[in-house]
Design an enzyme around this catalytic site. Structure first.
Site, mmCIF file in Angstrom:
data_model
loop_
_atom_site.group_PDB
_atom_site.id
_atom_site.type_symbol
_atom_site.label_atom_id
_atom_site.label_comp_id
_atom_site.label_asym_id
_atom_site.label_seq_id
_atom_site.Cartn_x
_atom_site.Cartn_y
_atom_site.Cartn_z
ATOM 1 N N ARG A 102 0.837 -1.215 0.000
ATOM 2 C CA ARG A 102 0.000 0.000 0.000
ATOM 3 C C ARG A 102 0.866 1.258 0.000
ATOM 4 O O ARG A 102 0.625 2.207 -0.762
ATOM 5 C CB ARG A 102 -0.907 -0.021 1.227
ATOM 6 C CG ARG A 102 -1.703 1.253 1.470
ATOM 7 C CD ARG A 102 -2.539 1.097 2.734
ATOM 8 N NE ARG A 102 -3.250 2.312 3.068
ATOM 9 C CZ ARG A 102 -2.746 3.274 3.833
ATOM 10 N NH1 ARG A 102 -1.509 3.173 4.305
ATOM 11 N NH2 ARG A 102 -3.464 4.350 4.107
ATOM 12 N N ARG A 148 0.869 3.982 -2.982
ATOM 13 C CA ARG A 148 0.375 5.342 -2.704
ATOM 14 C C ARG A 148 1.494 6.375 -2.876
ATOM 15 O O ARG A 148 1.261 7.468 -3.393
ATOM 16 C CB ARG A 148 -0.189 5.399 -1.276
ATOM 17 C CG ARG A 148 -1.461 4.547 -1.080
ATOM 18 C CD ARG A 148 -2.706 5.355 -1.369
ATOM 19 N NE ARG A 148 -3.881 4.508 -1.472
ATOM 20 C CZ ARG A 148 -4.752 4.266 -0.484
ATOM 21 N NH1 ARG A 148 -4.564 4.802 0.709
ATOM 22 N NH2 ARG A 148 -5.808 3.514 -0.703
ATOM 23 N N THR A 161 10.415 -10.729 7.022
ATOM 24 C CA THR A 161 10.494 -12.139 7.393
ATOM 25 C C THR A 161 10.158 -12.259 8.874
ATOM 26 O O THR A 161 10.649 -11.462 9.681
ATOM 27 C CB THR A 161 11.875 -12.779 7.161
ATOM 28 O OG1 THR A 161 11.894 -14.060 7.813
ATOM 29 C CG2 THR A 161 13.025 -11.970 7.728
ATOM 30 N N ASP A 179 11.347 -14.334 10.652
ATOM 31 C CA ASP A 179 12.572 -14.809 11.315
ATOM 32 C C ASP A 179 13.454 -13.654 11.819
ATOM 33 O O ASP A 179 14.328 -13.871 12.670
ATOM 34 C CB ASP A 179 13.405 -15.676 10.361
ATOM 35 C CG ASP A 179 12.614 -16.829 9.768
ATOM 36 O OD1 ASP A 179 11.596 -17.205 10.365
ATOM 37 O OD2 ASP A 179 13.008 -17.330 8.702
ATOM 38 N N ARG A 239 0.104 -22.210 28.693
ATOM 39 C CA ARG A 239 0.438 -22.121 30.121
ATOM 40 C C ARG A 239 -0.801 -22.443 30.967
ATOM 41 O O ARG A 239 -0.708 -23.125 31.985
ATOM 42 C CB ARG A 239 0.972 -20.718 30.444
ATOM 43 C CG ARG A 239 1.372 -20.497 31.880
ATOM 44 C CD ARG A 239 2.644 -21.228 32.260
ATOM 45 N NE ARG A 239 3.860 -20.504 31.943
ATOM 46 C CZ ARG A 239 5.082 -20.908 32.312
ATOM 47 N NH1 ARG A 239 5.240 -22.037 32.999
ATOM 48 N NH2 ARG A 239 6.144 -20.223 31.971
ATOM 49 N N GLY A 299 11.393 -19.871 12.790
ATOM 50 C CA GLY A 299 12.596 -19.035 12.824
ATOM 51 C C GLY A 299 13.715 -19.573 11.966
ATOM 52 O O GLY A 299 14.812 -19.033 11.952
ATOM 53 N N ARG A 300 13.437 -20.664 11.276
ATOM 54 C CA ARG A 300 14.434 -21.342 10.426
ATOM 55 C C ARG A 300 15.684 -21.633 11.246
ATOM 56 O O ARG A 300 15.601 -22.349 12.226
ATOM 57 C CB ARG A 300 14.763 -20.500 9.181
ATOM 58 C CG ARG A 300 15.294 -21.331 8.029
ATOM 59 C CD ARG A 300 15.628 -20.461 6.834
ATOM 60 N NE ARG A 300 14.471 -19.940 6.170
ATOM 61 C CZ ARG A 300 13.790 -20.586 5.219
ATOM 62 N NH1 ARG A 300 14.165 -21.761 4.824
ATOM 63 N NH2 ARG A 300 12.737 -20.029 4.653
ATOM 64 N N ALA A 354 9.126 -18.269 29.975
ATOM 65 C CA ALA A 354 9.451 -19.686 29.752
ATOM 66 C C ALA A 354 10.571 -20.125 30.700
ATOM 67 O O ALA A 354 11.460 -19.337 31.035
ATOM 68 C CB ALA A 354 9.879 -19.902 28.305
#
Ligand code: F6P
Length: 327
Positions: free
Chosen positions: A25, A29, A130, A132, A159, A175-176, A191
């Site tokens: 966009r 624009r 991305t 990642d 959780r 995340g490759r 975590a």
């Protein structure tokens, strides 16, 4: 002096990421405001090879800023890896009168753009996207913020059920080969442990932490695992833990492609809008073959050559902080 650009083209390439539409966009624009014709290339590099171009107007990008995915489609193009097809793509661009291209892409696509620009006379400006977040030349790529928030929301929900059943969950995020998503949503979800590809020798540390957690009668434990963090994946690590701690209930949840979709966050829409605007202005002001990025809160431009050679890495100190906070 270089000829004034009258027509530009925009494409999205590689895996989709939330916020691509906001970038499209902004490109369309901005081009219209600058009185430049703008073509969308449908389907990434494949569309470039096929000459699948469509002229865009201001209305064609109405009501898309909040939508995930990409309205002009994307692809990972094996054909574009071959020079014979890149030549066809170049001829298609010339035939359509294109004087410059904005590519919204990840590492593979930006490397492809770099190769293309070293072979053919066609200015390219890159916009980083991305989930990642591993692109050199920018602190943030479009899609990362949304994907991380999506993963975080899922982990929060996990959780609840983990707490109710007194269970340990392994949650695999995308995340490759990079741990950005795991690190950010791992810290933000509290975590017990975060496993990332950048730090492979931590299985004994994981066992120790779990043992301590169980000794403290923790009502639940979450281990966030980045895909690529452990050989054999999340199943392999969960099996090892199950074998050692037979008395505890362990479950696995793989979040997968869920993380790639959905409405982009405010931050992703915001940077996508800025990147799109700056990309067109960069092209029209004579900048060539650079990536528009955000570094230290400033818009920056990095040569596509450097981008294709480098990677954006996690700050490993954040892993230490994560460990301190989940002691
Ligand atoms: O690069 C984005 C990403 O979603 C990675 O996190 C993941 O490893 C990969 O793409 C999946 O690729 P594909 O869409 O080709 O299955």
């Amino acid at each position: 002096m270089a000829e004034k650009i009258k027509t530009i083209a925009v494409l999205t390439s590689g895996g989709d990421a939330p916020g691509m539409n906001a970038a499209i966009r902004a490109v369309v624009r901005t081009a219209i405001v600058k009185k430049v014709k703008v073509l969308a290339i449908n389907g990434g590099f494949e569309g470039m090879i096929e000459g699948n171009f469509v002229e865009m107007d201001a209305g064609s990008v109405s009501n898309i800023i909040h939508k995930g995915g990409t309205i002009i489609k994307t692809s990972r193009s094996p054909r574009f890896r071959k020079k014979q097809w890149r030549k066809v793509a170049y001829e298609q661009l010339k035939k359509a009168g294109v004087g410059g291209v904005v590519i919204i892409g990840g590492n593979g696509s930006l490397a492809g753009a770099h190769v293309f620009t070293s072979e053919f006379d066609m200015p390219f400006i890159g916009i980083p996207k991305t989930i990642d977040n591993d692109i050199y030349g920018t602190d943030y790529s479009i899609g990362f913020d949304t994907a991380t928030n999506t993963a975080l929301e899922a982990i929060d929900k996990i959780r609840d059920t983990a707490n109710s059943h007194h269970r340990l969950f392994f949650v695999e995020v995308m995340g490759r080969d990079m741990g950005f998503i795991a690190l950010h949503c791992g810290i933000s979800s509290g975590a017990e442990m975060i496993l990332v590809p950048e730090n492979k020798n931590n299985i004994s540390e994981l066992m120790e932490r779990l043992e301590r957690g169980w000794a403290r009668h923790k009502s639940s434990m979450i281990v966030v695992v980045a895909e690529g963090a452990v050989k054999g994946g999340v199943n392999a690590i969960a099996e090892k833990v199950k074998a050692k701690f037979k008395q505890y209930e362990i479950r696995i949840s793989v979040l997968g492609y869920f993380q790639r979709g959905g409405n982009p966050s405010c931050f992703d829409r915001f940077i996508a809008s800025l990147f799109g605007n700056h990309a067109v202005k960069a092209l029209l002001s004579g900048k060539r073959h650079v990536l528009v990025g955000l570094q230290n809160n400033q818009i920056t431009y990095t040569a596509l050559r450097k981008v294709s050679e480098g990677k954006h890495h996690i700050n490993k100190k954040l892993l230490d902080i994560a460990n301190e906070l989940s002691c």
